[in-house]
Enzyme design. Sequence first.
Site, PDB file in Angstrom:
ATOM      1  N   GLN A 151      13.704   5.577  -0.721  1.00 19.84           N
ATOM      2  CA  GLN A 151      14.461   5.902   0.478  1.00 19.84           C
ATOM      3  C   GLN A 151      13.975   5.185   1.731  1.00 19.84           C
ATOM      4  O   GLN A 151      14.713   5.045   2.703  1.00 19.84           O
ATOM      5  CB  GLN A 151      14.454   7.411   0.723  1.00 19.84           C
ATOM      6  CG  GLN A 151      13.107   7.997   1.103  1.00 19.84           C
ATOM      7  CD  GLN A 151      13.190   9.485   1.393  1.00 19.84           C
ATOM      8  OE1 GLN A 151      14.260  10.089   1.291  1.00 19.84           O
ATOM      9  NE2 GLN A 151      12.077  10.083   1.769  1.00 19.84           N
ATOM     10  N   SER A 152      12.727   4.703   1.739  1.00 17.23           N
ATOM     11  CA  SER A 152      12.193   4.063   2.940  1.00 17.23           C
ATOM     12  C   SER A 152      11.393   2.825   2.587  1.00 17.23           C
ATOM     13  O   SER A 152      10.534   2.867   1.701  1.00 17.23           O
ATOM     14  CB  SER A 152      11.301   5.033   3.717  1.00 17.23           C
ATOM     15  OG  SER A 152      10.601   4.376   4.759  1.00 17.23           O
ATOM     16  N   MET A 174       7.652   3.072   2.425  1.00 15.46           N
ATOM     17  CA  MET A 174       6.993   3.804   1.351  1.00 15.46           C
ATOM     18  C   MET A 174       6.967   3.024   0.041  1.00 15.46           C
ATOM     19  O   MET A 174       6.780   3.613  -1.017  1.00 15.46           O
ATOM     20  CB  MET A 174       7.673   5.161   1.157  1.00 15.46           C
ATOM     21  CG  MET A 174       7.443   6.133   2.302  1.00 15.46           C
ATOM     22  SD  MET A 174       5.689   6.528   2.567  1.00 15.46           S
ATOM     23  CE  MET A 174       5.383   7.556   1.128  1.00 15.46           C
ATOM     24  N   TYR A 175       7.160   1.713   0.099  1.00 14.88           N
ATOM     25  CA  TYR A 175       6.999   0.918  -1.114  1.00 14.88           C
ATOM     26  C   TYR A 175       5.568   1.096  -1.628  1.00 14.88           C
ATOM     27  O   TYR A 175       4.595   0.820  -0.930  1.00 14.88           O
ATOM     28  CB  TYR A 175       7.236  -0.563  -0.838  1.00 14.88           C
ATOM     29  CG  TYR A 175       8.647  -0.928  -0.438  1.00 14.88           C
ATOM     30  CD1 TYR A 175       9.740  -0.163  -0.842  1.00 14.88           C
ATOM     31  CD2 TYR A 175       8.898  -2.055   0.345  1.00 14.88           C
ATOM     32  CE1 TYR A 175      11.037  -0.504  -0.472  1.00 14.88           C
ATOM     33  CE2 TYR A 175      10.189  -2.412   0.701  1.00 14.88           C
ATOM     34  CZ  TYR A 175      11.254  -1.632   0.301  1.00 14.88           C
ATOM     35  OH  TYR A 175      12.526  -1.976   0.668  1.00 14.88           O
ATOM     36  N   GLY A 176       5.447   1.572  -2.850  1.00 14.03           N
ATOM     37  CA  GLY A 176       4.130   1.854  -3.417  1.00 14.03           C
ATOM     38  C   GLY A 176       3.803   3.333  -3.443  1.00 14.03           C
ATOM     39  O   GLY A 176       2.860   3.746  -4.101  1.00 14.03           O
ATOM     40  N   GLY A 177       4.571   4.144  -2.684  1.00  8.66           N
ATOM     41  CA  GLY A 177       4.371   5.585  -2.705  1.00  8.66           C
ATOM     42  C   GLY A 177       3.419   6.094  -1.636  1.00  8.66           C
ATOM     43  O   GLY A 177       3.013   5.369  -0.719  1.00  8.66           O
ATOM     44  N   THR A 178       3.049   7.355  -1.769  1.00  9.97           N
ATOM     45  CA  THR A 178       2.223   8.030  -0.771  1.00  9.97           C
ATOM     46  C   THR A 178       0.842   7.394  -0.646  1.00  9.97           C
ATOM     47  O   THR A 178       0.350   7.161   0.460  1.00  9.97           O
ATOM     48  CB  THR A 178       2.073   9.519  -1.137  1.00  9.97           C
ATOM     49  OG1 THR A 178       3.348  10.156  -1.056  1.00  9.97           O
ATOM     50  CG2 THR A 178       1.115  10.222  -0.181  1.00  9.97           C
ATOM     51  N   CYS A 179       0.211   7.086  -1.768  1.00 16.83           N
ATOM     52  CA  CYS A 179      -1.196   6.679  -1.748  1.00 16.83           C
ATOM     53  C   CYS A 179      -1.480   5.474  -0.851  1.00 16.83           C
ATOM     54  O   CYS A 179      -2.297   5.574   0.066  1.00 16.83           O
ATOM     55  CB  CYS A 179      -1.687   6.432  -3.165  1.00 16.83           C
ATOM     56  SG  CYS A 179      -3.402   5.883  -3.234  1.00 16.83           S
ATOM     57  N   HIS A 217     -31.052   1.516 -12.342  1.00 17.67           N
ATOM     58  CA  HIS A 217     -31.918   2.073 -11.293  1.00 17.67           C
ATOM     59  C   HIS A 217     -31.999   1.089 -10.128  1.00 17.67           C
ATOM     60  O   HIS A 217     -32.138  -0.121 -10.342  1.00 17.67           O
ATOM     61  CB  HIS A 217     -33.309   2.317 -11.879  1.00 17.67           C
ATOM     62  CG  HIS A 217     -34.324   2.772 -10.865  1.00 17.67           C
ATOM     63  ND1 HIS A 217     -34.440   4.086 -10.481  1.00 17.67           N
ATOM     64  CD2 HIS A 217     -35.247   2.074 -10.146  1.00 17.67           C
ATOM     65  CE1 HIS A 217     -35.406   4.177  -9.572  1.00 17.67           C
ATOM     66  NE2 HIS A 217     -35.908   2.967  -9.351  1.00 17.67           N
TER      67      HIS A 217
END
Length: 465
Positions: A40-41, A44-49, A445
């Site tokens: 929709q936007s 926001m390509y790629g989503g929330t993250c 270590h």
Amino acid sequence: MSTPNRTLQSDVLIIGFGKGGKTAAATLGRSGKRVVLVEQSERMYGGTCPNVGCVPTKGLVHRSQRRRPEDPAQDWYARSVQEVQQTREMMRQGNFDNLSSIETVTVITGRAAFADAHTVTVVTGDEHLTVTADTILINTGSEPVVPDIPGLATSRYLRSSTDLIETATLPERLAVVGGGYLGIEFAAIYRRFGSQVTLLERTARILGREDDDVAAVATHILVDEGIHLVTAARVTEVRDGDSGATIVYDKDGEQHTLEVDALLAAAGRAPATRDLNLEAAGVRTTPAGAVEVDEHLRTSQPHIFALGDVRGGPQFTYLSLDDSRIVLDQLTGEGLRSTADRIVPQTLFMTPPLATVGLTEREARKAGHRVKIAREAVAEIVAMPRAYAVEETRGVMKFVIDAATDRILGAAILSIDAQEIINTVALAMRHGVTAAELRDAVYTHPSSTEAFNEVLATIVRTDEP
């Protein structure tokens, strides 16, 4: 003038450009399937993250930790926001380019709604599209919840987490309503940047799921950072003024007020299903508004799947990725993967981070397990000099171990590198590695994982006869 109409036919339609959706789109597209992905936007390509979640917020966590007392708070914050946004833009474009470069994948920016079980209408800026598909994946994510508190939703000073990370002005006085992961993380970030932060939590203590001893250490760290933590606080009203908001809350039978410049409502996120017209497709939802799915992520319509936050349950990007594996296994594999056997670690990015997996001590005992408890404060773990090398010795490590089998039932790691350590613990749990095997393994270590050598040898309580 009539609105242009166009019809697209596809093998797979994916609604939402989140982690699960984009992974499925790329895999199916490269296999030759005709894929249409609707987002929709373009922001926001790629989503929330990568856009408003993990990547920008953890970028701010990192930059807030680097600020020295002599660094001007406002300047440091503004520069940090700018740098984080540059990273976000790069990742957003990369996500789009990755899909658009696949010949059989079509990305459409617009709002999708079901017309029937195989058809979706998409409204873009200048046309209406009709998309039909044999298989449909719903990957629309989640949206912030604003509590029903008088004056809150209409306050000019209300900010979402997205609003905060996109604003270059550091609030001098920030109130966070809600002591969950989001609330604690943002309280820690903005306190380190220099804001006066008050966190208001309705329950008797924060981190209510965690055992008392772990929660107490985390609480001490947050308070020591300078966060004003108010528990058992019920916010009753928000009143706007000319230069800030007044928060009214009840605690211990008395009314209190708090003056702030910005207010973050951190009451969680709800599945984003409101505008999908799921009824037209015959897709059922849960009372919480999530898409109802089985262990293979099929909805009430066998050809429609739901991935990520929209299907309810834990809201993590890495679960959305695993959701795509489950769905792809249904579509192109043997159909054996499911959500039933997942062991899921999680991390709260306070400083230092708190990472957990599996059962708490309280949950294990309630489930009927006889347990051994291994626990040690980070500052006392001699076998973990890395904590001293990086000057972060705060925290605690705790393991819940089945007394009969020596298998790890759960762990809480509050320490430097906890977000990495917990993945090793989760892997051990998935494959039945015993606590003794994890304790006696060889680690580099100095590292944080070598703490296992000592902590898992430090049994502080046992139910063994």
